[in-house]
Design a protein around this motif. Sequence first.
Motif: not given
Lengths: 343, 333
Positions: B146-171
């Motif tokens: 994500a950090g090296y490529t930037g652009g839409w690859v970065d956006a995709l990976i980090m949005r998935i990460a953001d979505i996952q962060l909205t749930f508690p990790s135990i869930m």
Amino acid sequence: MSAVVSEFASSTEAGQALVEVRALTRRFDVSSPWLNRVLQREPRRILTAVDDVSFDIARGSTYALVGESGSGKSTIAKMVLGLLAPSAGQVLIDGSDLSRADAAANANVRRRVQMIFQDPHASLNPRWRVGDIISEPIEAFGLAANSGERADRVVELLAQVGLSAADATKFPHQFSGGQKQRIGIARALASNPEFIVCDEPTSALDVSVQAQVLNLMRDLQAELGLTYLFITHDLSVVQYMADEVGVLYLGRLVETASREALFASPRHPYTRMLLEAAPRLDGFGREHVIDGGEIPDPINPPAGCHYHPRCPLANARCQSEIPLVRDVQWSRVACHEAEHTGL
Amino acid sequence: MSKIATKATDVADGVAGTSMDTVELTPGIAARLGSIWSSDIVWSFRHSPVTIVAALVFTSLLLAAVFAPWISPYTPFDPASLNLMDGFTPPMSTGMGSGAMYWLGTDDQGRDVFSTILYGMRLSLFIGIAAVAFAAVVGVTLGLIAGYTGGWVDALIMRIADIQLTFPSIMVALLIFGIARGLTPPELRDQMAIWVLILSIGLSEWVQFARTVRGSAMVEVKKDYVQAARLLGRKPHHILRKHILPNVLGPVSVIATIYLALAIITEATLSFLGVGAPPTSPSLGTLISIGQDYLFSGEWWILLFPSLTLLALALSVNLLGDWLRDALNPKLQ
């Protein structure tokens, strides 16, 4: 007149050009994201960083590019090195185009082109030993048969830039700024290049160390027959290093001349302003008459000659018509009024 | 050539002076050990009593877990060696059936609590370390890309990460565990339980690794040494592995240590809830879950000792992580 011409003529004029930059142009799209553009009804914003720049660098000579921040110096350097694709125009290195050649030919050209960076602290990987840093180009281009040969070459390169063989096992943070720049030079030399782009190689160094590094670069040029593209904003460095000088203003080359001609009789009003503005040791108490103003916004540059808002000679023609490059005395100048800038 | 070299050497020596004196050219083993002993990180370790205690506790727990088969006085999961008459033996007492001594008592089936703790800790540590290693590999790889490529690859990976962060990790772990368990054939479920646990805990923790590495990678990519490697025609995967990765691993070691404690607790929570390690090969969480059935009937030792072990383990790892974070943070020195 002819005697004067020969006095000012570049010593390398007869030399064959190693690097040819042809009508090089680079535009950057600096628009806001698509959705913002649609919602806020903004047009696309295009920044022309480099606009139709052409020059040749003779084999074994030093060509200095001078200009303020934002004039496109580093963008030209990146395109010359093949790190950035030009929007138009081309760069020929000994006749071959880095951006178009096939991969195999590319590696062969790449080996002959190297770079010395501005910031010696950022240009060396802090986690790599100096020996590994210097031997990376040798390994990448397969220039040594085995690791022993590679190590011998690293020792040789270290000696060439004035460091000792024992320094190969150290990490970059164990060196001073000047020594780091020497390591950077050794890395640049490792692939036996013919052409080295130097992006302000001394601007991050102490003044006392700058001269040592410049001397080293000159000695290496004489010894190895190197060709330099020297990017700088320091006119004293230009005076010391350059054979030919190109003056950039807002992405356009406004004046090209031999070093002697440029410093003796600058033709473009901008060049004159740069020379006037340079601080000098004998300048105490002297009144400077300097054109006011800052470099304009490169996204909306002034029409006609980019320099006309700051130019003391500007007239109606300068505001509408882009001046073409033409020969004026010993210089090539892009200015309608170049004849009237006489001393 | 020689003229240039000697001239330049004179110059270099003049400039070098100070930095050359402090550096030994050929350090011997003793000198090398000495330089490690006086390095910043060891210095901060030696001057933090809490960290020394935490390291001692963690090391002894780790050794006890690794050598559990040799240390534990009984083999608690071998039905042939169990004596049901020894069930509910209190600590420091002999069993009624066999007359054997149980330091920490036994549970309902006559299993030695001390031995089950050793084996349970072994499993807890294994799952925790494997899950963090898995999370680190996934997170560091995605963060670098994500950090090296930037652009839409970065956006995709980090949005998935953001979505996952909205749930508690135990869930997230529970969800992944449920799906993975549903996909494994029933007869393999108990065997696969440990691997499914590692997968689900690992996947629930990769986000922090990815975010940190992405941030560092974005800074490193802009540095000139990366440009120098590009100039040599190096491919992106080479630049990422050889040049950028070594420069982003510092924060990763801190996150890995802190997340090891978290992974052990997550595993214990899942096992406590009955979805983690199976009762036939219990982890600390399973033991606590078994123990809480007997708390109100007076057999407190079945719950207390596994809980204290879990506490000591998680706390010592966490303290070590805190120390590592502070020791590697140049702003606190």
